[in-house]
Design a protein around this motif. Structure first.
Motif, PDB file in Angstrom:
ATOM      1  N   THR A   1       0.844  -1.196   0.000  1.00  0.00           N
ATOM      2  CA  THR A   1       0.000   0.000   0.000  1.00  0.00           C
ATOM      3  C   THR A   1       0.877   1.242   0.000  1.00  0.00           C
ATOM      4  O   THR A   1       2.036   1.206   0.397  1.00  0.00           O
ATOM      5  CB  THR A   1      -0.915   0.030   1.236  1.00  0.00           C
ATOM      6  N   ALA A   2       0.290   2.368  -0.427  1.00  0.00           N
ATOM      7  CA  ALA A   2       1.026   3.644  -0.413  1.00  0.00           C
ATOM      8  C   ALA A   2       0.048   4.804  -0.449  1.00  0.00           C
ATOM      9  O   ALA A   2      -1.023   4.706  -1.055  1.00  0.00           O
ATOM     10  CB  ALA A   2       1.975   3.733  -1.595  1.00  0.00           C
ATOM     11  N   ASN A   3       0.422   5.895   0.208  1.00  0.00           N
ATOM     12  CA  ASN A   3      -0.303   7.169   0.082  1.00  0.00           C
ATOM     13  C   ASN A   3       0.334   7.986  -1.029  1.00  0.00           C
ATOM     14  O   ASN A   3       1.554   8.112  -1.083  1.00  0.00           O
ATOM     15  CB  ASN A   3      -0.226   7.963   1.387  1.00  0.00           C
ATOM     16  N   ILE A   4      -0.489   8.567  -1.866  1.00  0.00           N
ATOM     17  CA  ILE A   4      -0.006   9.440  -2.935  1.00  0.00           C
ATOM     18  C   ILE A   4      -0.570  10.824  -2.664  1.00  0.00           C
ATOM     19  O   ILE A   4      -1.764  11.071  -2.854  1.00  0.00           O
ATOM     20  CB  ILE A   4      -0.438   8.921  -4.316  1.00  0.00           C
ATOM     21  N   GLY A   5       0.270  11.707  -2.177  1.00  0.00           N
ATOM     22  CA  GLY A   5      -0.202  13.011  -1.754  1.00  0.00           C
ATOM     23  C   GLY A   5      -1.024  12.892  -0.484  1.00  0.00           C
ATOM     24  O   GLY A   5      -0.913  11.933   0.284  1.00  0.00           O
ATOM     25  N   ASP A   6      -1.873  13.892  -0.250  1.00  0.00           N
ATOM     26  CA  ASP A   6      -2.680  13.919   0.968  1.00  0.00           C
ATOM     27  C   ASP A   6      -4.054  13.301   0.784  1.00  0.00           C
ATOM     28  O   ASP A   6      -4.752  13.060   1.771  1.00  0.00           O
ATOM     29  CB  ASP A   6      -2.859  15.371   1.436  1.00  0.00           C
ATOM     30  N   ALA A   7      -4.454  13.042  -0.455  1.00  0.00           N
ATOM     31  CA  ALA A   7      -5.835  12.634  -0.681  1.00  0.00           C
ATOM     32  C   ALA A   7      -5.985  11.236  -1.269  1.00  0.00           C
ATOM     33  O   ALA A   7      -6.985  10.575  -1.016  1.00  0.00           O
ATOM     34  CB  ALA A   7      -6.531  13.642  -1.602  1.00  0.00           C
ATOM     35  N   LEU A   8      -5.033  10.775  -2.067  1.00  0.00           N
ATOM     36  CA  LEU A   8      -5.207   9.535  -2.809  1.00  0.00           C
ATOM     37  C   LEU A   8      -4.511   8.376  -2.121  1.00  0.00           C
ATOM     38  O   LEU A   8      -3.348   8.475  -1.727  1.00  0.00           O
ATOM     39  CB  LEU A   8      -4.654   9.686  -4.230  1.00  0.00           C
ATOM     40  N   THR A   9      -5.225   7.269  -1.998  1.00  0.00           N
ATOM     41  CA  THR A   9      -4.703   6.033  -1.434  1.00  0.00           C
ATOM     42  C   THR A   9      -5.041   4.903  -2.392  1.00  0.00           C
ATOM     43  O   THR A   9      -6.176   4.805  -2.850  1.00  0.00           O
ATOM     44  CB  THR A   9      -5.347   5.753  -0.065  1.00  0.00           C
ATOM     45  N   VAL A  10      -4.040   4.071  -2.722  1.00  0.00           N
ATOM     46  CA  VAL A  10      -4.275   2.951  -3.629  1.00  0.00           C
ATOM     47  C   VAL A  10      -3.569   1.716  -3.087  1.00  0.00           C
ATOM     48  O   VAL A  10      -2.637   1.814  -2.290  1.00  0.00           O
ATOM     49  CB  VAL A  10      -3.779   3.246  -5.065  1.00  0.00           C
ATOM     50  N   GLY A  11      -3.998   0.530  -3.496  1.00  0.00           N
ATOM     51  CA  GLY A  11      -3.333  -0.675  -3.009  1.00  0.00           C
ATOM     52  C   GLY A  11      -3.857  -1.955  -3.625  1.00  0.00           C
ATOM     53  O   GLY A  11      -4.887  -1.967  -4.292  1.00  0.00           O
ATOM     54  N   VAL A  12      -3.122  -3.021  -3.399  1.00  0.00           N
ATOM     55  CA  VAL A  12      -3.525  -4.347  -3.859  1.00  0.00           C
ATOM     56  C   VAL A  12      -3.363  -5.340  -2.711  1.00  0.00           C
ATOM     57  O   VAL A  12      -2.520  -5.166  -1.830  1.00  0.00           O
ATOM     58  CB  VAL A  12      -2.704  -4.830  -5.083  1.00  0.00           C
ATOM     59  N   GLY A  13      -4.186  -6.375  -2.729  1.00  0.00           N
ATOM     60  CA  GLY A  13      -4.055  -7.481  -1.793  1.00  0.00           C
ATOM     61  C   GLY A  13      -3.993  -8.776  -2.571  1.00  0.00           C
ATOM     62  O   GLY A  13      -4.913  -9.092  -3.345  1.00  0.00           O
ATOM     63  N   ILE A  14      -2.910  -9.512  -2.424  1.00  0.00           N
ATOM     64  CA  ILE A  14      -2.672 -10.729  -3.189  1.00  0.00           C
ATOM     65  C   ILE A  14      -2.807 -11.935  -2.275  1.00  0.00           C
ATOM     66  O   ILE A  14      -2.204 -11.970  -1.196  1.00  0.00           O
ATOM     67  CB  ILE A  14      -1.261 -10.708  -3.819  1.00  0.00           C
ATOM     68  N   VAL A  15      -3.596 -12.909  -2.685  1.00  0.00           N
ATOM     69  CA  VAL A  15      -3.764 -14.151  -1.931  1.00  0.00           C
ATOM     70  C   VAL A  15      -3.557 -15.302  -2.900  1.00  0.00           C
ATOM     71  O   VAL A  15      -4.155 -15.335  -3.986  1.00  0.00           O
ATOM     72  CB  VAL A  15      -5.166 -14.254  -1.300  1.00  0.00           C
TER      73      VAL A  15
END
Length: 768
Positions: free
Chosen positions: A677-691
């Motif tokens: 996971t990572a924060n991009i700036g103050d507003a955007l959050t993106v991520g992946v979960g792999i199983v």
């Protein structure tokens, strides 16, 4: 915005997620050399946990393997059901391919041999949802939903679970509710973008008075669960709440309630073909998309427990109703003693309707016509199969449970502290249910299937030769005193405890082999009682504030309800048998917890020996048999924080064998999770979960363990954007790359179950 929601951009991950998980673990080991570094504790090892412990301790000082999932974490954002959350926990094998509930859950190579969660206890706020985890067609997750009132999930694997919960030697899964500690609330609207689902979640909590706080919340949703053939089957919701009265010191009194009334589809195995031990998809029947609920079904006419007849709508799917009340007290009892008591009462009922392939797909014979709908009577010339409708009415699966304990701390002369805990757990589990298996001829289409009139076949007649018209009205009473001693002496934390489970069963059951009527003058009596002692001892030694070692040994058992009534010799449960079958588990484990330099690692070596009695209703013929298993392996759970990036990962290696030396069915060598996971700036959050998992074996028509379930990697992903300080827009995808991930095959016909294909949903959340 919380860093726990930080994520990498939505893109295809590395083609080697297993290697990435191992690399993550190695990074955590490297942190051992950074003893003076500031800890970056992604695993929250200082967090105090309450599950599977007689006294609240941090993960770092506890001698059990425990994981937590926060409600705001990436797993909660993308999970399709309560059980789906568990796929991100090392050591847990959660087969959440059946839809909202009816999941199979196993731990550390202890097998999924009869469905449900035999060796694991599902709890809400520290008390079980059901006393038994593997009741056929009535698994605990049937009456559980994660919603706005869900604060966190605590999962204990092995360890003290055998000591602090009846019938849970494999572990405890505890869903913990919000209690209004933080004032505020949220309203969230979720809409499926490529499937039909609309859901509203709402919750609010805070102070009613200076010493009184509350929380109330719930959800409502409609849809198809990601498969068009279940259009309209999702329909229902839940409301729950609590109020807490704070007393002097740490004392409090809390009351809670829950009302659940929900319908959801149960996705059973889809017809497939077996070719040279592999699974081959049949054209027009995608196992990721197939559901047969919208087949213009007639009402299913079934036998009642009083030999009457009743009708039910197959499109209702799995109906779950629950009304529950709880009370909890934590009081200073004077003289250094503390009294804690948790009480819950629930009335659980509903109906399980699932559509199961009764034979292999074949061409419809001459003379076949469509049976229902506007084109009834029209000739049909495509493929068909026999669909067996599993229709089980659950009149009462209610549970009354109470856990009372007294504790007192004693200061020893060396500055050490000894804590003694004496407790008494009591419960009464009702189990009143009636099975019916009727068969119908169905066209082989993944959505829009039709009921057919096939020459020589009677729709609505008992399936599987009338094997499975069963009814049971019973009560299981448990009384379990337990004693635990906890020692805190400098760097050492140790505990030892013993539990005595005393169970009494009463009632009656009937079986109608013809499927037409019960002989109500000849009940099969349920009348037995027995006791068993479980124990556990363990210790944790802190080499430093960032490094500790732990070890534990435990001996426990899971107990049987309907698994030793239907299809067994009646003398087994009527008081004539000198012994009552139990499912015994002995476990040893040892591990290390390390953190530093922005990384943390929780590693556990485990060994388990399991001896059980099992009845599987999906086999032909249905059989009851004893099984023995051995498993050993390694669990790794790690985290790393590098700048704005956060990574959580897990890897479980399991070497499990049954008595013949082969691995148990559906047990893979490796299961892994990876969540960057990572924060991009103050507003955007993106991520992946792999199983993902490596391949495993399951049963087929030619014998046990003859079908290969291929390895798979399922990728979930999300993006979240803070429009304002209070409004957040999110996008979440389950099974982003539409992986065909099989979780089970079947031994009586070509049929296999798989996770639902890609589903994408958008949510708009307003916090207040």
């Amino acid at each position: 915005m919380s860093s726990s929601l930080a994520a990498r951009a939505l893109r295809r991950p590395s083609s080697h997620p297993l290697a990435a998980a191992i690399a993550l673990a190695l990074m955590g080991v490297g942190a051992q050399a950074q003893q003076a570094a500031e800890a970056g504790d992604g695993l929250k090892l200082d967090a105090v946990v309450v599950t599977g412990s007689s006294s609240a301790k941090s993960k770092m000082r506890s001698s059990v393997a425990i994981s937590t999932i926060e409600s705001e974490g990436v797993a909660a954002v993308t999970a399709a059901s309560s059980t789906d959350l568990l796929r991100g926990v090392p050591g847990i094998r959660a087969e959440a391919s059946g839809g909202e509930s009816n999941a199979n859950v196993a731990v550390r190579g202890i097998p999924v041999s009869a469905g449900g969660a035999r060796y694991i206890q599902f709890q809400e706020d520290g008390l079980p949802v059901l006393q038994f985890g593997d009741i056929a067609f009535a698994t605990p997750d049937t009456w559980m939903r994660a919603d706005a009132g869900f604060e966190r999930l605590e999962v204990v694997r092995g360890g003290s679970a055998a000591l602090l919960a009846t019938g849970a030697p494999g572990g405890i899964i505890n869903f913990i509710s919000k209690t209004g500690v933080e004032e505020g609330g949220s309203l969230q609207l979720t809409k499926g973008l490529d499937f039909d689902q609309t859901r509203v979640d709402i919750g609010y909590g805070g102070r009613l008075a200076p010493k009184t706080r509350f929380f109330i919340g719930g959800f409502y949703r409609v849809g198809d669960g990601g498969r068009k053939g279940a259009d309209g089957t999702e329909n229902g919701g839940q409301i729950r709440g609590n109020v807490t009265f704070e007393l002097a010191g740490k004392s409090y009194v809390r009351f809670s309630f829950k009302h659940l009334d929900d319908h959801s589809p149960t996705f059973m195995p889809t017809p497939v073909r077996y070719v040279n031990g592999g699974i081959q998809e049949i054209p027009g029947l995608d196992p990721r998309r197939t559901a047969f609920y919208n087949a213009a079904w007639p009402l299913d006419n079934t036998l009642t427990h009083t030999n009457g007849r009743a009708t039910s709508n197959v499109r209702d799917g799995l109906a779950a109703k629950s009304d529950a009340f709880g009370a909890e007290v934590d009081l200073d009892a004077g003289g250094g003693f503390r009294l804690q008591n948790k009480f819950s009462w629930s009335k659980n009922s509903g109906r399980f309707i699932g559509i199961f392939p009764g034979d292999d797909v074949a061409a419809a014979p001459a003379g076949t016509t469509i049976a229902t709908g506007p084109d009834a009577g029209t000739a049909y010339t495509g493929n068909k199969f026999t669909a067996v409708v599993f229709n089980t009415k659950v009149d009462n699966a209610g549970l009354m449970a109470n856990d009372l304990k007294f504790s007192r701390d004693f200061t020893l002369g060396t500055g050490a502290k000894l804590s003694a805990v004496a407790g008494l757990y009591t419960s009464v589990q009702k189990l009143d249910l009636t099975w019916n298996f009727n068969q119908y001829s169905l066209s082989a289409q993944q959505d829009g299937a039709r009921v057919l009139n096939v020459p020589g076949v009677v729709n609505g007649s008992p399936g599987f030769g009338g094997c499975c018209s069963n009814t049971q009205d019973s009560k299981y009473t448990t009384n379990a005193p337990y004693l635990v001693l906890n020692l805190e002496s400098g760097a050492l934390s140790a505990d030892i405890g013993v539990r005595r489970d005393n169970q009494k069963a009463s009632g009656a059951y009937y079986q109608s082999n013809a499927g037409l009527a019960y002989d109500l003058t000849k009940p099969n009596v349920i009348d037995y009682d027995f006791g068993r002692t479980s124990y556990s001892l363990g210790g944790n030694y802190a080499l430093s504030k960032d490094l500790s070692l732990f070890a534990r040994y435990s001996d426990g058992a899971a107990y049987n309800a309907d698994r030793i009534t239907f299809f067994n010799n009646p003398d087994l449960v009527n008081g004539k048998s000198p012994t009552i079958p139990t499912n015994k588990v002995k476990q040893a484990e040892m591990g290390v917890k390390i953190r530093g330099n922005g990384m943390s690692l929780f590693a556990t070596l485990f060994h388990a020996k399991t001896d059980e009695v099992n009845v599987d209703v999906t086999t032909q013929p249905i059989v009851a048999k004893a099984n023995s298993y051995r498993s050993k392996g390694l669990e790794l759970e790690g985290s790393a924080r590098i700048g704005v990036f956060n990574v959580l990962g897990g890897l479980t290696y399991t070497d499990a064998k049954q008595a013949d030396g082969r691995a148990p069915k559906r047990q893979a060598k490796l299961v892994y999770q990876l969540t960057p996971t990572a924060n991009i700036g103050d507003a955007l959050t993106v991520g992946v979960g792999i199983v993902g998992t490596t391949k495993s074996q399951d049963d087929g028509p030619t014998g046990p363990l003859t079908i290969t379930l291929p390895a798979y990697t399922v990728v979930n992903a999300f993006a979240s954007y803070a429009i304002t300080d209070r409004a957040t827009l999110s996008l979440a995808a389950n099974n982003l790359f539409n992986e065909l991930a099989y979780t089970e095959s079947n031994d009586g016909r070509g049929a296999a179950r798989a996770y639902t294909g890609r589903t994408v949903k958008a949510s708009l959340r307003y916090s207040f």
